[in-house]
Design an enzyme around this catalytic site. Structure first.
Site: not given
Ligand code: CP
Ligand code: NVA
Length: 301
Positions: A95, A122, A125, A217, A257
């Protein structure tokens, strides 16, 4: 050696196979005696826990690594970190902020690399989103998913995944927060190849009208915290509330998400209401991760 940097690293058949593996009642023990290195430059609740438990279910051992500990391009190059982790692990998840980092990891090509969220994409997701939509609707071709909000990492992967499934994807985002032209072209070409469609608009009502699923989101993603106040202003009128949901098809579902900010991108009555499937979706993160890992490690090698 295969990787998942973005959902269209898979072709439609492979995507179908991953979703099939995600739905198996008994997890294949393809990671027995093996490790999975999970590197996080950003916080996580769902991704870390769903990936760790998916690895356990496949018989493996997950190792959580904070980005600062391995120091991507600080203590050591991204490439050398990847080569090092590949000495001990059968798969590496990352990540990251900069999407190029996960692409560089994959380019080393010594271990399957999974994007666990970047600023751009992502895909894990999106896998869980397709699983959730399929369990709700069965065949997805021709179904309409409306995404209302920031055309961000989640929106991009969702749009690509929906297009690959032959869905009509509608994205409503305010000016300045919509897809880049290159993203739009990529999604449109994936849609054209799979019988899907993409509509991009700045009108949430146009996007939601008659839709089977409404998705949103956060307005401020991880790493954009300094812009939060400006973003709240930019996204005024893009809250998914009961009135907007009423414009969707009768019985339409709501997806997010998570994490959710009640009162910003969604109202509490929607995210906590009867049309919401956000907890099914969150649970599906683990099934999707298990399916993906089972495919990457057990079948794609
Ligand atoms: N939806 C998602 O990726 O959640 P987190 O950021 O908690 O992993
Ligand atoms: N768009 C958000 C998604 C979190 C799961 C982010 O990148 O923070």
């Amino acid at each position: 050696m295969r990787h998942l940097t973005e959902i269209d690293d898979l072709d439609a058949d492979e995507l179908g196979r991953v979703l099939e593996l995600a739905s198996l009642p008994d997890a294949p023990r393809v990671l027995a005696g093996k490790g999975a290195a999970l590197v996080f430059e950003k916080p996580s609740a769902r991704t870390r826990n769903s990936m760790e438990m998916a690895v356990v279910q496949l018989g493996g051992h997950p190792v959580y690594i904070q980005g600062g500990e391995v120091g991507l391009d600080r203590r050591e190059s991204v490439e050398d970190v990847t080569r090092t982790l590949a000495c001990y692990h059968a798969v590496v998840g990352a990540r990251v902020y900069d999407h190029a980092v996960v692409e560089r990891m994959a380019a080393v090509d010594v271990v399957p690399v999974v994007n666990m969220l970047s600023d751009t994409a992502h895909p894990l997701q999106a896998l869980a989103d397709l699983l959730t939509l399929r369990r709700e609707f069965g065949e997805l071709a021709g179904r309409v998913v409306a995404y209302v909000g920031d055309a961000n990492n989640v929106a991009r992967s969702l749009a690509l995944a929906g297009a690959m499934a032959g869905m009509a994807v509608r994205v409503a985002a305010p000016p300045g927060h919509t897809f880049a032209d290159a993203d739009r072209t990529r999604i449109e070409s994936v849609a054209a190849a799979h019988g899907g469609a993409l509509v991009v608009t700045d009108d949430p009502h146009r996007a939601v009208n008659g839709a089977d699923a409404v998705y949103t989101d956060v307005w401020t993603s991880m790493g954009q915290e300094d812009e939060a106040e400006q973003r709240r202003a930019d996204f005024a009128g893009f809250t998914v509330d009961g009135r907007l949901m009423a414009e969707a098809r009768h019985g339409a579902i709501f997806l997010h998400c998570l994490p959710a900010h009640r009162g910003e991108e969604v109202t509490a009555d929607v995210v906590d209401g009867p049309r919401s499937r956000v907890w099914v979706q969150a649970a599906n993160r683990m099934h999707a991760a298990r399916g993906l890992l089972a495919w990457l490690v057990g079948e794609a090698v």
